[in-house]
Scaffold this active site. Structure first.
Site, PDB file in Angstrom:
ATOM      1  N   SER A   1      -9.450   1.792   3.172  1.00 51.70           N
ATOM      2  CA  SER A   1      -8.582   2.521   2.275  1.00 51.70           C
ATOM      3  C   SER A   1      -7.550   1.654   1.563  1.00 51.70           C
ATOM      4  O   SER A   1      -6.902   2.130   0.626  1.00 51.70           O
ATOM      5  CB  SER A   1      -7.849   3.609   3.068  1.00 51.70           C
ATOM      6  OG  SER A   1      -6.982   3.021   4.025  1.00 51.70           O
TER       7      SER A   1
ATOM      8  N   LYS B   1       0.863  -1.181   0.000  1.00 48.39           N
ATOM      9  CA  LYS B   1       0.000   0.000   0.000  1.00 48.39           C
ATOM     10  C   LYS B   1       0.900   1.233   0.000  1.00 48.39           C
ATOM     11  O   LYS B   1       1.928   1.260   0.690  1.00 48.39           O
ATOM     12  CB  LYS B   1      -0.864  -0.037   1.258  1.00 48.39           C
ATOM     13  CG  LYS B   1      -1.853   1.096   1.412  1.00 48.39           C
ATOM     14  CD  LYS B   1      -2.717   0.877   2.666  1.00 48.39           C
ATOM     15  CE  LYS B   1      -3.766   1.962   2.807  1.00 48.39           C
ATOM     16  NZ  LYS B   1      -4.660   1.722   3.979  1.00 48.39           N
TER      17      LYS B   1
ATOM     18  N   SER C   1      -9.882  -0.302   7.299  1.00 53.42           N
ATOM     19  CA  SER C   1      -9.276  -0.200   5.966  1.00 53.42           C
ATOM     20  C   SER C   1      -8.604  -1.462   5.448  1.00 53.42           C
ATOM     21  O   SER C   1      -8.251  -1.536   4.276  1.00 53.42           O
ATOM     22  CB  SER C   1      -8.256   0.946   5.946  1.00 53.42           C
ATOM     23  OG  SER C   1      -8.917   2.178   6.016  1.00 53.42           O
TER      24      SER C   1
END
Lengths: 62, 459
Positions: free
Chosen positions: B151, B76, B175
């Site tokens: 996210s 990420k 997330s």
């Protein structure tokens, strides 16, 4: 649902945080503030008597 | 069934799978699919192939580092990577090139993963889906017109699409679990402090968790093994003995008591029919495997959300205050507006939220005494169309994942089947602090019992 703040109140709140945004964005935040305000209000209703409140503390370490 | 880390590791160890050929195939897949699902912000073929060649050299010399050696992976884009831009999917950090790897990036590299690049995220792990950022938001491989949740959106999309076998996520309010649920994969938010956050761009430090996402609970166990551990540079990092998560996967649930937080998903925020049916199938499977099932009543979902969002927004504003005051236009509109609300939280509000958090933890501990695990929903339903996600959805209805962040307890998303539009639905398994192994074992059992390991998007 809490009330929508006046434009003056919203501007004052943002200014206190040092945030400057275009008027249209301030207006959007003002219209949506009633979604967030009840969360804050919910936290201010004491769930425990003052004498039993859990404290946010600090633990010293070497 | 799509190739998992566990299966690939066996083939690599048996020299029937070449890490270099695997990396080449997955890099080509990333390039081919990225204009459809936008999972990657940046694909990095050169370092990927260098890492794959090193893994292959170890394979040929009999010195493989373990089950992650040569496995296609990605981070990420809030995980700092030395010499590779780490942008948080934001114009604010578009030129940010870290000098050092995040601790978990280093530990995973030491375990041999082959990083293919950097993955899309909601802006600074909080702002999406946004269409006014330097890169588009990730789209769902099950139907690219639909949302991934966030996210850790790029990780969810890239694992689900079979580009990477695992990736990193972060979870401050859901997330890791949200995109795992909507993309039909597995993802665990470990116990708070189990995986160090050093070198991960923060959202809200008292709620931030680092953790793995992969196709299966077994693969998550293999990744968590590399990500868990003590790092003195993270003040929240726990000093605990790290168990063998993969070895504990077959412990099952016989004799364990599992509390069903029915009011969360039936009353506080009623879920879709397919989501509810998936949870009921999971409960039946756990019972069939010997678990004792009982309903438990926790504080309401709204109470958890009140404390969670106030803490999250205030801490996030604290992280970004200077940028909000000097260059707010460099944030996407979604994040800018959420941060603005964070700036309006007073000191008394924040302390009230932290006190309420302590009280919620105490009430939950009392309500779940005797329970080993808990079960409820992850998301209210199937993924909505990506262009129909309300900007203030998180404040309109209370979410199922933020209790796990308030508590700090381990929680994972388990794929339970397909719902409306052939889109995934999921259940959430929550454990007691540092029983991450127990959570993974329940997830492993459910994946096999529910038959979801066979399901993958046709993309």
């Amino acid at each position: 649902m809490s009330e929508i703040p006046t434009p003056e109140t919203m501007s004052l709140m943002l200014a206190r945080a040092g945030i400057s945004l275009p008027p249209a964005e301030v207006e959007e935040l003002r219209q949506h503030w009633p979604l967030f305000a009840p969360m804050l209000a919910g936290l201010r209703k004491p769930a425990l008597p003052t004498s039993a409140e859990l404290a946010v503390t600090f633990k010293a370490s070497r | 069934m799509p190739l998992t880390i566990a299966a690939a590791a066996k083939q690599i160890a048996a020299r029937t799978l070449s890490p270099v050929e695997l990396a080449q195939e997955r890099l080509a897949r990333a390039e081919a699919l990225n204009s459809t699902i936008w999972a990657f912000i940046r694909i990095t073929p050169e370092p990927a192939l260098a890492a794959a060649k090193a893994a292959e050299a170890r394979q040929m010399s009999g010195s493989l580092k373990g089950p992650l050696d040569g496995i296609p992976f990605a981070h990420k884009d809030i995980y700092c990577t030395a010499g590779i831009p780490t942008t948080a999917h934001s114009a604010q950090f578009i030129d940010h090139v870290p000098a050092e790897d995040a601790t978990t990036v280093k530990w995973l590299a030491d375990a041999g993963v082959v990083s293919l690049g950097k993955l899309a995220t909601h802006e600074f792990a909080f702002g999406g889906p946004s269409f006014d950022l330097p890169w588009p938001p990730a789209h769902n491989p099950w139907n690219p017109k639909h949302f991934t949740a966030g996210s850790s959106s790029g990780t969810g999309a890239a694992v689900s699409a079979g580009i990477i076998m695992g990736g990193t996520g972060s979870d401050t309010g859901g997330s890791i679990r949200g995109p795992s649920a909507l993309c039909g994969i597995a993802g665990i938010k470990p116990t708070y402090g189990l995986c160090p956050r050093t070198g991960i761009l923060p959202l809200a430090q008292s709620l931030d968790h680092a953790g793995p996402m992969a196709r299966t609970a077994e693969d998550c166990a293999l990744l968590l093994q590399a990500m868990a551990g003590h790092d003195p540079a993270d003040p929240a990092s726990a000093k605990v003995e790290i168990p063998d998560y993969a070895a504990a996967l077959n412990q099952g649930v016989k004799g364990k008591t599992i509390g069903v937080i029915r009011h969360f998903h039936e009353v506080d925020n009623p879920v879709s029919p397919a989501t509810l049916a998936g949870i009921e199938r999971a409960i039946a499977a756990l019972k069939e495997a010997g678990a004792i099932i009982k309903d438990v009543t926790l504080p309401s979902l709204q109470e958890f959300n009140n404390a969670g969002w106030v803490i999250l927004m205030a801490e996030a504003y604290s992280v970004h205050e200077t940028r909000m005051q000097t260059a707010p236009e460099k944030f996407g509109e979604g994040l800018r507006h959420r941060l603005a609300f964070g700036g309006l939280v007073t000191g008394a509000d924040y302390i009230a939220a932290q006190k309420r958090r302590l009280e919620l933890i105490a009430r939950t501990q009392a309500a779940t005494e005797g329970c080993d695990l808990l079960i409820t929903a992850v998301a209210p339903g199937e993924a909505p169309p990506i262009d129909k996600v309300p900007k203030w959805a998180m404040l309109e209805k209370p979410g199922f994942t933020i209790p796990g962040n308030i508590l700090g307890w381990p929680a994972m998303s388990v794929f339970t089947g397909l719902g409306a539009g052939e889109l995934p639905v999921a259940a959430q398994i929550i454990g007691k602090p540092f029983d991450d192994a127990g959570v993974l074992a329940a997830g492993h059992l459910l994946e096999k019992a529910l038959g979801t390991l066979e399901l993958a998007p046709g993309i």
